[in-house]
Design a protein around this motif. Structure first.
Motif, PDB file in Angstrom:
ATOM      1  N   SER A   1      43.603  48.711 -42.217  1.00 25.65           N
ATOM      2  CA  SER A   1      44.832  48.113 -41.717  1.00 25.65           C
ATOM      3  C   SER A   1      45.156  48.645 -40.332  1.00 25.65           C
ATOM      4  CB  SER A   1      45.979  48.413 -42.676  1.00 25.65           C
ATOM      5  OG  SER A   1      46.134  49.805 -42.826  1.00 25.65           O
ATOM      6  N   SER A   2      44.592  49.817 -39.997  1.00 26.12           N
ATOM      7  CA  SER A   2      44.802  50.408 -38.675  1.00 26.12           C
ATOM      8  C   SER A   2      43.447  50.657 -38.038  1.00 26.12           C
ATOM      9  CB  SER A   2      45.569  51.725 -38.816  1.00 26.12           C
ATOM     10  OG  SER A   2      45.691  52.364 -37.575  1.00 26.12           O
ATOM     11  N   GLU A   3      43.242  50.084 -36.861  1.00 26.40           N
ATOM     12  CA  GLU A   3      41.935  50.185 -36.235  1.00 26.40           C
ATOM     13  C   GLU A   3      42.052  50.761 -34.830  1.00 26.40           C
ATOM     14  OE1 GLU A   3      40.757  46.165 -36.247  1.00 26.40           O
ATOM     15  OE2 GLU A   3      40.404  46.073 -38.395  1.00 26.40           O
ATOM     16  N   ALA A   4      40.992  51.418 -34.380  1.00 27.81           N
ATOM     17  CA  ALA A   4      40.928  51.928 -33.011  1.00 27.81           C
ATOM     18  C   ALA A   4      39.608  51.491 -32.400  1.00 27.81           C
ATOM     19  CB  ALA A   4      41.039  53.452 -33.015  1.00 27.81           C
ATOM     20  N   PRO A   5      39.558  51.315 -31.085  1.00 25.48           N
ATOM     21  CA  PRO A   5      38.399  50.660 -30.452  1.00 25.48           C
ATOM     22  C   PRO A   5      37.247  51.584 -30.093  1.00 25.48           C
ATOM     23  CG  PRO A   5      40.094  51.052 -28.840  1.00 25.48           C
ATOM     24  CD  PRO A   5      40.653  51.539 -30.149  1.00 25.48           C
TER      25      PRO A   5
ATOM     26  N   GLU B   1      46.124  59.403 -38.555  1.00 28.75           N
ATOM     27  CA  GLU B   1      47.424  59.308 -39.208  1.00 28.75           C
ATOM     28  C   GLU B   1      47.405  58.268 -40.328  1.00 28.75           C
ATOM     29  OE1 GLU B   1      50.039  58.557 -35.940  1.00 28.75           O
ATOM     30  OE2 GLU B   1      50.006  60.650 -35.250  1.00 28.75           O
ATOM     31  N   GLU B   2      46.682  57.167 -40.091  1.00 31.32           N
ATOM     32  CA  GLU B   2      46.546  56.144 -41.132  1.00 31.32           C
ATOM     33  C   GLU B   2      45.794  56.698 -42.336  1.00 31.32           C
ATOM     34  OE1 GLU B   2      46.603  52.472 -43.133  1.00 31.32           O
ATOM     35  OE2 GLU B   2      47.770  53.181 -41.415  1.00 31.32           O
ATOM     36  N   VAL B   3      44.750  57.472 -42.095  1.00 31.29           N
ATOM     37  CA  VAL B   3      43.993  58.093 -43.187  1.00 31.29           C
ATOM     38  C   VAL B   3      44.896  59.036 -43.978  1.00 31.29           C
ATOM     39  CG1 VAL B   3      42.091  59.664 -43.733  1.00 31.29           C
ATOM     40  CG2 VAL B   3      41.770  57.882 -42.009  1.00 31.29           C
ATOM     41  N   HIS B   4      45.697  59.816 -43.283  1.00 32.22           N
ATOM     42  CA  HIS B   4      46.608  60.756 -43.949  1.00 32.22           C
ATOM     43  C   HIS B   4      47.647  60.018 -44.792  1.00 32.22           C
ATOM     44  CE1 HIS B   4      45.763  64.332 -41.014  1.00 32.22           C
ATOM     45  NE2 HIS B   4      44.740  64.046 -41.809  1.00 32.22           N
ATOM     46  N   ARG B   5      48.120  58.879 -44.316  1.00 29.81           N
ATOM     47  CA  ARG B   5      49.098  58.109 -45.099  1.00 29.81           C
ATOM     48  C   ARG B   5      48.505  57.620 -46.416  1.00 29.81           C
ATOM     49  NH1 ARG B   5      51.014  56.439 -39.899  1.00 29.81           N
ATOM     50  NH2 ARG B   5      49.579  54.664 -39.823  1.00 29.81           N
TER      51      ARG B   5
ATOM     52  N   GLY C   1      46.689  59.495 -48.152  1.00 29.66           N
ATOM     53  CA  GLY C   1      46.506  60.694 -48.960  1.00 29.66           C
ATOM     54  C   GLY C   1      45.114  61.282 -48.887  1.00 29.66           C
ATOM     55  N   ARG C   2      44.398  60.990 -47.808  1.00 26.25           N
ATOM     56  CA  ARG C   2      43.022  61.463 -47.662  1.00 26.25           C
ATOM     57  C   ARG C   2      42.932  62.447 -46.501  1.00 26.25           C
ATOM     58  NH1 ARG C   2      39.869  58.412 -50.985  1.00 26.25           N
ATOM     59  NH2 ARG C   2      38.020  59.353 -50.054  1.00 26.25           N
ATOM     60  N   LYS C   3      41.810  63.194 -46.435  1.00 28.77           N
ATOM     61  CA  LYS C   3      41.621  64.229 -45.422  1.00 28.77           C
ATOM     62  C   LYS C   3      40.312  64.009 -44.667  1.00 28.77           C
ATOM     63  CE  LYS C   3      45.191  66.874 -46.684  1.00 28.77           C
ATOM     64  NZ  LYS C   3      46.320  67.192 -45.797  1.00 28.77           N
ATOM     65  N   ILE C   4      40.324  64.316 -43.375  1.00 30.97           N
ATOM     66  CA  ILE C   4      39.152  64.111 -42.524  1.00 30.97           C
ATOM     67  C   ILE C   4      38.244  65.350 -42.547  1.00 30.97           C
ATOM     68  CG2 ILE C   4      38.371  63.765 -40.137  1.00 30.97           C
ATOM     69  CD1 ILE C   4      39.654  61.303 -41.386  1.00 30.97           C
ATOM     70  N   SER C   5      36.954  65.127 -42.786  1.00 32.30           N
ATOM     71  CA  SER C   5      35.982  66.228 -42.667  1.00 32.30           C
ATOM     72  C   SER C   5      35.352  66.251 -41.286  1.00 32.30           C
ATOM     73  CB  SER C   5      34.881  66.106 -43.723  1.00 32.30           C
ATOM     74  OG  SER C   5      34.017  65.004 -43.455  1.00 32.30           O
ATOM     75  N   ALA C   6      35.103  65.060 -40.707  1.00 32.16           N
ATOM     76  CA  ALA C   6      34.384  65.037 -39.429  1.00 32.16           C
ATOM     77  C   ALA C   6      34.604  63.737 -38.667  1.00 32.16           C
ATOM     78  CB  ALA C   6      32.888  65.227 -39.667  1.00 32.16           C
TER      79      ALA C   6
END
Length: 475
Positions: free
Chosen positions: A191-195, A224-228, A230-235
């Protein structure tokens, strides 16, 4: 029967019968049968010479005598796995460390870029204790299942995107591709994309006051979209210069800002140098160094050019990340990774790069090639963009400069005619396969660059003249 005694038709028939058809050949309509090579030249079964503009694997030149001598000498003496103590692996690691920032001081040797990227993914997930990965659109990081999962270039053709993979994936699509846009963008599943940070075709272009910051901020938005969710970034996983994406040169400041955002989110920055490392860019030994001295990745992967055709690859990382990987209690063992022969080959490749000043050659010849292509651009409306660094150069063909409509069929025709008429091997890349890519052996010369550009000039002139005649006939 010796392989070099087979007729081309027999070789092709046996390949079709014995080799999986998903393993495709260059020039599949009329493959070139190569029987020997030297430097930047390939020779077919008729001893016809081809100029090789695409074999970045054969980094210091095909069959370089110093490399083959080192391999044969070590093979004659000893080859065993890295569980036995041996000088070559530590000497090679020490030589590599001298080319990298100080904090990248722990090495794991493997056999291919795919293995290296798979291990980098494991290191990142073990260190952060998170799963999710951010990648660029049209990225390709290898053929293992774990890497197909983080390679939009592949997974969009297969099972689709995993929940833990987040793609930086919005492009400005050409007008003729508007009908495809909903399909293309829906495949991002976000739902949220970056180029993709493409200053020629992307949403922030060369006339933007700070495209690096602008593109990096879109990654921040995605985090921020990933965090909303409820997930966490590894890399954050990216090639230092996206290759399959179309020979993209990242805008200045992009990587450093992305690294700040990713680290603040608890993740690490992985720089994939499989295509761009070992001095190909001329000005820097590693592609990520183009982003400035203030930027250093947490993990660097390397592969293709390391062994000049010998299977050799590596992961470089920090003491902290390596320590977390060790602390999981599971031994990491790679049967062939870092064996004495592979490391002898790797050391020989580094020696040749230094002794023959191949980084300097990449700077000089690459600049000459770009200058010639840029001058060509003033004469041919089909050339939309010329970009690159050192001997990593892209020539993007378009049918309309204003709309940037990809000239996919024209690019394919240029590749075909270069091979058939001029014995020059070039291939295409990019989302629409309209970017002619130059990643030749590093011994590529000024004369080679001039020949390639002269032939492209002639072919584009013919194509444009033919198109003009068709227009007049229509009228």
């Amino acid at each position: 029967m010796a392989l070099d005694k087979l007729k081309k038709e027999e070789t092709l028939a046996m390949r079709k019968r014995l080799i999986g058809q998903s393993c495709r050949l260059f020039y599949s309509d009329d493959p070139v049968k190569i029987v020997r090579a030297r430097g930047q030249y390939l020779f077919d079964e008729k001893d016809q010479r081809y100029l090789d503009c695409i074999s970045n694997v054969h980094h210091v030149g095909h069959c370089h005598p110093s490399v083959t001598k080192a391999a044969a000498a070590q093979m004659d003496l000893l080859n065993t796995n890295s569980r036995f103590l041996h000088d070559n692996i530590v000497l090679y690691a020490d030589r590599l460390s001298a080319t990298l920032p100080e904090k990248l001081c722990v090495f794991y040797f493997v056999n291919s870029g795919s293995e290296a990227n798979d291990l980098a993914l494991r290191l990142a997930q073990q260190y952060t204790q998170h799963e999710d990965v951010i990648v660029l659109d049209h990225a390709y990081h290898g053929h293992l299942k774990s890497l197909i999962d983080i390679s939009p270039y592949k997974f969009r053709k297969l099972a689709g995107q995993k929940e833990w993979v987040h793609v930086v994936c919005k492009l400005i699509l050409p007008s003729l591709h508007k009908l495809l846009a909903p399909i293309y963008l829906n495949k991002c599943f976000l739902s949220s994309e970056a180029p993709l940070p493409d200053t020629y075709r992307g949403i922030y272009r060369e006339n933007h006051p700070n495209p690096g910051q602008a593109y990096a901020d879109t990654v921040k938005d995605l985090i921020e979209e990933v965090h909303r969710k409820g997930r966490k970034i590894s890399a954050f996983f990216a090639e230092s210069l996206p290759s399959v994406g179309g020979q993209i040169i990242l805008p200045q400041g992009y990587s450093a800002k992305v690294a700040d955002y990713v680290r603040s989110a608890g993740g690490v920055f992985v720089a994939d140098e499989v295509q761009t490392g070992f001095g190909r860019l001329g000005s820097h030994f590693w592609g990520f160094q183009q982003q400035g001295e203030c930027f250093c990745p947490d993990i660097v992967t390397m592969g293709k050019p390391m062994g000049n055709g010998h299977p050799l690859a590596c992961v470089a990382t920090t003491v902290e990340i390596a320590g977390a990987f060790t602390a999981n209690g599971v031994e990491y063992f790679n049967t062939f990774g870092g064996n004495p022969v592979s490391c002898a080959v790797g050391l020989a490749v580094l020696d040749v790069i230094e002794k023959e000043d191949l980084t300097g050659n990449a700077t000089r010849v690459g600049a000459h090639l770009k200058d010639l292509l840029t001058k060509l651009q003033t004469r041919h409306q089909l050339i939309g963009d010329v970009r690159g660094a050192g001997l990593f150069v892209g020539l993007e063909l378009v049918t309309d400069r204003e709309k940037k409509t990809p000239a996919t069929e024209t690019a394919a025709l240029v590749v075909k005619r270069l091979k058939e008429e001029d014995k020059i091997c070039v291939s295409t890349d990019g989302p629409w396969e309209n970017v002619l890519k130059f990643k030749p052996p590093m011994c590529f010369s000024m004369e080679d660059a001039e020949l390639a550009v002269q032939c492209i000039d002639r072919i584009l002139t013919d194509i444009e003249a033919s198109d003009l005649k068709l227009e007049k006939d229509d009228i």
